[in-house]
Enzyme design. Structure first.
Site, PDB file in Angstrom:
ATOM      1  N   ARG A  22      -8.375   3.657  -3.501  1.00 56.51           N
ATOM      2  CA  ARG A  22      -7.221   4.691  -2.823  1.00 56.51           C
ATOM      3  C   ARG A  22      -5.830   4.180  -3.501  1.00 56.51           C
ATOM      4  O   ARG A  22      -4.768   4.844  -3.417  1.00 56.51           O
ATOM      5  CB  ARG A  22      -7.433   3.898  -1.187  1.00 56.51           C
ATOM      6  CG  ARG A  22      -6.810   5.435  -0.864  1.00 56.51           C
ATOM      7  CD  ARG A  22      -6.864   5.670   0.692  1.00 56.51           C
ATOM      8  NE  ARG A  22      -7.196   4.075   0.821  1.00 56.51           N
ATOM      9  CZ  ARG A  22      -7.493   3.546   2.461  1.00 56.51           C
ATOM     10  NH1 ARG A  22      -8.476   4.585   3.564  1.00 56.51           N
ATOM     11  NH2 ARG A  22      -6.724   2.701   3.140  1.00 56.51           N
ATOM     12  N   LYS A 128      -1.875   6.861   1.240  1.00 62.88           N
ATOM     13  CA  LYS A 128      -2.024   5.959   2.107  1.00 62.88           C
ATOM     14  C   LYS A 128      -0.214   5.761   1.473  1.00 62.88           C
ATOM     15  O   LYS A 128       0.124   4.201   0.766  1.00 62.88           O
ATOM     16  CB  LYS A 128      -2.103   4.178   1.930  1.00 62.88           C
ATOM     17  CG  LYS A 128      -2.885   4.402   3.431  1.00 62.88           C
ATOM     18  CD  LYS A 128      -3.269   3.064   3.631  1.00 62.88           C
ATOM     19  CE  LYS A 128      -4.347   2.722   4.347  1.00 62.88           C
ATOM     20  NZ  LYS A 128      -3.761   3.100   5.917  1.00 62.88           N
ATOM     21  N   GLU A 165      -6.242  13.817  12.410  1.00 58.41           N
ATOM     22  CA  GLU A 165      -6.495  12.661  13.012  1.00 58.41           C
ATOM     23  C   GLU A 165      -5.641  11.595  14.568  1.00 58.41           C
ATOM     24  O   GLU A 165      -5.124  12.801  15.335  1.00 58.41           O
ATOM     25  CB  GLU A 165      -5.846  11.466  12.160  1.00 58.41           C
ATOM     26  CG  GLU A 165      -5.939  11.882  10.597  1.00 58.41           C
ATOM     27  CD  GLU A 165      -5.560  10.926   9.698  1.00 58.41           C
ATOM     28  OE1 GLU A 165      -6.347   9.634   9.768  1.00 58.41           O
ATOM     29  OE2 GLU A 165      -4.728  11.043   9.024  1.00 58.41           O
TER      30      GLU A 165
HETATM   31  C1  LIG Z   1      -4.970   3.579   7.102  1.00 60.58           C
HETATM   32  C2  LIG Z   1      -5.614   5.157   7.502  1.00 60.58           C
HETATM   33  C3  LIG Z   1      -6.464   5.334   8.162  1.00 60.58           C
HETATM   34  C4  LIG Z   1      -7.610   4.532   8.294  1.00 60.58           C
HETATM   35  O1  LIG Z   1      -8.361   4.325   6.935  1.00 60.58           O
HETATM   36  P1  LIG Z   1      -8.747   2.468   6.459  1.00 60.58           P
HETATM   37  O2  LIG Z   1      -9.578   2.786   5.439  1.00 60.58           O
HETATM   38  O3  LIG Z   1     -10.497   3.256   7.464  1.00 60.58           O
HETATM   39  O4  LIG Z   1      -8.637   1.519   7.164  1.00 60.58           O
HETATM   40  C5  LIG Z   1      -6.463   6.575   8.887  1.00 60.58           C
HETATM   41  N1  LIG Z   1      -5.484   7.616   8.941  1.00 60.58           N
HETATM   42  C6  LIG Z   1      -4.558   7.188   8.312  1.00 60.58           C
HETATM   43  C7  LIG Z   1      -3.082   7.516   8.146  1.00 60.58           C
HETATM   44  C8  LIG Z   1      -3.834   5.935   7.689  1.00 60.58           C
HETATM   45  O5  LIG Z   1      -3.309   4.785   7.595  1.00 60.58           O
END
Ligand SMILES: *Cc1c(COP(=O)(O)O)cnc(C)c1O
Length: 294
Positions: A22, A128, A165
């Site tokens: 990712r 991310k 989210e």
């Molecule tokens: C990091 C993140 C998540 C969760 O991702 P994980 O891989 O489960 O830690 C969900 N939403 C956002 C906006 C994030 O930055």
């Protein structure tokens, strides 16, 4: 990501392959140079092997963990707005107190107001990247000021008010529909939702272990009006947020259009959390855990 000191004294990373893959997708979304994700995992594992035992003592720190944050930014010696040819990679490790950040009565979410969105079609909500966080912090501050913990991010489109989210984590809803129990999370297709590793893991575990108990697992759009109807008809069973930082956090209150909905705390979240913990702390052997020898 996190580095866990297992109940058996071993250090483990949880699905690090998904995280480094990712990171590559996120980096290239903002035109940073590509890299070999396996090489990134090597660096992370090496750092964990060296610094892990300094912060997570083999015997005293069982059940504790370090937070790992790899970070990459363009480092070209230029002010121009152009694709960077050079980048800096930093891997930070930070000690954290415990795996359970949840509240006994659940956390509070405040629905985002009209005109305040986290992500949009064609944008970068799925990646991310830093640009996803700063712009949401004013809304987060407002939610805190009003007594909630974080923001429930909605997006109005096509006549629906879609749940996307919660804070910086993925959201799950458990409700009864036509006499069936459904566990639902919004789909990642469309690019609005970050592809959480915890989200993917919860989906896999739920399909494998809750399906046979009659819980239907679905990735589909959730309309806030439908959720409101479920609240009125007493069909909303559970809401929880998932992510590395929040782990699995049950939601107790949702503030929407001036009303507070009380959300029950149920056992679906508790059981999923238990199954994840078993894997993270090595209580069961599982292909999602990578042991780091220290
Ligand atoms: C990091 C993140 C998540 C969760 O991702 P994980 O891989 O489960 O830690 C969900 N939403 C956002 C906006 C994030 O930055």
């Amino acid at each position: 990501m996190r580095l866990y000191r297992g109940h058996d004294g071993k250090l483990r990373l949880f699905r690090p392959w998904s995280n480094t893959d990712r990171m590559l997708r996120s980096a290239t979304r903002i035109a940073l140079p590509a890299f070999d994700p396996a090489a990134l995992l090597d660096l992370i594992a090496t750092l964990c092997a060296v610094d892990g035992p300094r912060w997570l003592d083999r015997d005293g720190a069982r059940g504790r963990y370090l937070y790992i944050r790899p970070l990459m930014f363009g480092s070209d010696p230029s002010y121009g707005v152009e694709k960077p040819e050079e980048a800096m990679l930093v891997i930070m490790l930070a000690p954290q107190p415990s795996v359970d950040t949840g509240r006994p009565r659940g956390i509070g979410l405040l629905a985002s107001e009209e005109g305040t969105v986290r992500a949009w079609p064609g944008g970068h909500g799925w990646a991310k990247v830093g640009a996803n966080y700063g712009p949401g912090l004013n809304a987060q501050g407002e939610a805190r000021r009003r007594g909630y913990d974080t923001v429930l991010w909605l997006l109005e489109r096509g006549g629906a008010l879609e749940l996307t989210e919660g804070g910086a984590s993925n959201i799950f809803v458990v409700w009864d529909v036509d006499g069936r129990t459904e566990l639902v999370t919004p789909p990642i297709e469309g690019g609005l939702i970050l592809e959480g590793v915890t989200r993917a893991s919860i989906l896999e575990l739920a399909r494998e272990r809750l399906g046979r108990e009659g819980v239907e697992v679905a990735e589909k759009k959730l309309d806030m009006r439908e959720v409101a109807r479920a609240v009125r008809e007493d069909r909303l069973k559970e809401v929880f947020l998932v992510g590395t930082a929040v782990f699995v956090s049950q939601v107790g209150v949702i503030g929407f259009e001036g009303e507070d909905w009380q959300v029950p705390l149920g056992e679906v979240a508790t059981r999923l959390k238990g199954w994840l913990k078993e894997i993270m702390y090595g209580d069961v052997a599982h292909e999602w855990a990578l042991v780091v020898n220290d």
